[in-house]
Motif scaffolding. Structure first.
Motif, short mmCIF file in Angstrom:
data_model
loop_
_atom_site.label_atom_id
_atom_site.label_comp_id
_atom_site.label_asym_id
_atom_site.label_seq_id
_atom_site.Cartn_x
_atom_site.Cartn_y
_atom_site.Cartn_z
N GLY A 58 -1.54 5.09 -17.27
CA GLY A 58 -0.52 5.69 -16.43
C GLY A 58 -0.02 4.78 -15.40
N ARG A 59 0.89 5.34 -14.64
CA ARG A 59 1.77 4.34 -13.79
C ARG A 59 0.86 4.11 -12.47
N VAL A 60 0.69 2.94 -11.98
CA VAL A 60 -0.07 2.62 -10.92
C VAL A 60 0.84 2.85 -9.77
N MET A 61 0.50 3.26 -8.54
CA MET A 61 1.26 3.49 -7.38
C MET A 61 0.41 2.96 -6.15
N SER A 62 1.23 2.51 -5.24
CA SER A 62 0.43 1.85 -3.87
C SER A 62 0.97 2.69 -2.83
N PHE A 63 0.08 2.93 -1.70
CA PHE A 63 0.39 3.53 -0.68
C PHE A 63 -0.44 3.27 0.45
N LYS A 64 -0.27 3.72 1.65
CA LYS A 64 -1.15 3.31 2.91
C LYS A 64 -1.49 4.68 3.58
N PRO A 65 -2.68 5.28 3.09
CA PRO A 65 -2.85 6.72 3.80
C PRO A 65 -3.60 6.25 4.95
N LYS A 66 -3.97 7.24 5.61
CA LYS A 66 -4.77 7.31 6.74
C LYS A 66 -6.10 7.82 6.70
N MET A 67 -7.33 7.35 7.07
CA MET A 67 -8.45 8.10 6.96
C MET A 67 -8.72 9.06 7.99
N VAL A 68 -8.85 10.21 7.62
CA VAL A 68 -8.94 11.52 8.38
C VAL A 68 -10.30 11.98 8.91
N ASN A 69 -11.42 11.66 7.91
CA ASN A 69 -12.68 12.09 7.98
C ASN A 69 -13.57 11.20 7.24
N VAL A 70 -14.57 10.72 7.98
CA VAL A 70 -15.81 9.92 7.57
C VAL A 70 -17.24 10.54 7.94
N GLU A 71 -17.98 10.99 7.08
CA GLU A 71 -19.23 11.35 7.59
C GLU A 71 -20.22 10.87 6.65
N TRP A 77 -15.09 -1.42 -11.42
CA TRP A 77 -15.75 -0.45 -12.09
C TRP A 77 -14.72 0.85 -12.01
N ASN A 78 -13.98 0.77 -11.15
CA ASN A 78 -12.91 2.18 -10.74
C ASN A 78 -11.71 2.08 -11.67
N PRO A 79 -11.95 2.95 -12.64
CA PRO A 79 -10.39 2.99 -13.42
C PRO A 79 -9.18 3.80 -12.81
N PHE A 80 -9.51 4.40 -11.68
CA PHE A 80 -8.26 5.33 -11.22
C PHE A 80 -7.93 4.48 -9.92
N ILE A 81 -8.78 4.18 -8.67
CA ILE A 81 -8.52 3.60 -7.73
C ILE A 81 -8.79 2.19 -7.77
N ARG A 82 -7.65 1.68 -8.26
CA ARG A 82 -7.72 0.02 -8.91
C ARG A 82 -8.09 -0.93 -7.86
N GLN A 83 -7.49 -0.82 -6.66
CA GLN A 83 -7.67 -1.53 -5.51
C GLN A 83 -7.73 -0.60 -4.13
N MET A 84 -8.63 -1.09 -3.32
CA MET A 84 -8.67 -0.20 -1.94
C MET A 84 -9.31 -1.01 -0.86
N SER A 85 -8.47 -1.21 0.24
CA SER A 85 -9.02 -1.91 1.50
C SER A 85 -8.79 -1.07 2.53
N GLY A 86 -9.56 -1.89 3.58
CA GLY A 86 -9.61 -0.95 4.80
C GLY A 86 -10.98 -0.51 5.34
N GLU A 87 -11.26 0.08 6.60
CA GLU A 87 -12.31 0.18 7.25
C GLU A 87 -12.75 1.69 6.67
N VAL A 88 -14.22 1.79 6.54
CA VAL A 88 -14.62 3.03 6.36
C VAL A 88 -14.81 3.71 7.66
N ARG A 89 -13.78 4.24 8.36
CA ARG A 89 -13.83 4.96 9.73
C ARG A 89 -12.79 6.15 9.96
#
Length: 182
Positions: A93-106, A67-79
């Motif tokens: 548009g151009r698709v880019m891949s990166f590995k961010p760090k989750m900084v806040n989850v509420e 369903w998501n036209p912007f974030i095509r794929q995402m994996s990792g824990e929600v924490r």
């Protein structure tokens, strides 16, 4: 002293960047001294579904390709503290891949990450997804990203055009999916 991140070559590099910036009529700040260029992009939408339903859709990363036209794929824990694997780009548009760090989850309220290009201070993005309850049956969903770093001035037009469009596309798709059950 924070200047220890500089070598003689680093100092020379910063002097070259400052000289270039003064010739091109914009200012840059020394990232090792805490300053940098900044750009913010936001998009919001009202969704007629409870916060719990919107959160459920937003955090079911495995279903993003459906369903998501912007974030095509995402994996990792929600924490907080988790490393994510993200592929994103607006439609066409151009698709880019990166590995961010989750900084806040509420839970049912906010999720945010921090991504960096190569080294801190070059191009950083702090992306947040906020769910604001309007009543028991509806929310305001806000996507916001604060970009900082030396490369921001060179990417400002693209951020305004492509990133904002990606946020808006995702927000509409999230609304449609979350409201489908309600």
């Amino acid at each position: 002293m924070r200047g220890t991140a500089y070598s003689a070559g680093g100092t020379l590099l910063m002097e070259c960047i400052r000289a270039f910036a003064s010739e091109t009529h914009f200012s840059l700040f020394d990232p090792f001294q805490g300053g940098s260029e900044m750009k913010e992009v936001s998009a919001e939408i009202e969704i007629e579904a409870p916060a719990e339903r919107v959160w459920e859709v937003l955090t079911d990363f495995a279903k993003f390709p459906e369903w998501n036209p912007f974030i095509r794929q995402m994996s990792g824990e929600v924490r907080t503290g988790a490393q994510l694997h993200v592929q994103l780009g607006p439609t066409g548009g151009r698709v880019m891949s990166f590995k961010p760090k989750m900084v806040n989850v509420e839970t049912n309220r906010e999720m945010s990450w921090l991504g960096r290009l190569l080294i801190p201070g070059l191009f950083n993005g702090e992306h947040s997804f906020t769910i604001q309850a309007l009543d028991e049956k509806g929310v305001r969903f806000v996507q916001h990203e604060k970009f900082t770093g030396l490369l921001v001035p060179f990417m400002a037009k693209s951020l305004d055009r492509d990133t904002r469009r990606g946020f808006e596309e995702m927000n509409r798709a999230l609304k449609e999916r979350a409201e489908r059950a309600y």
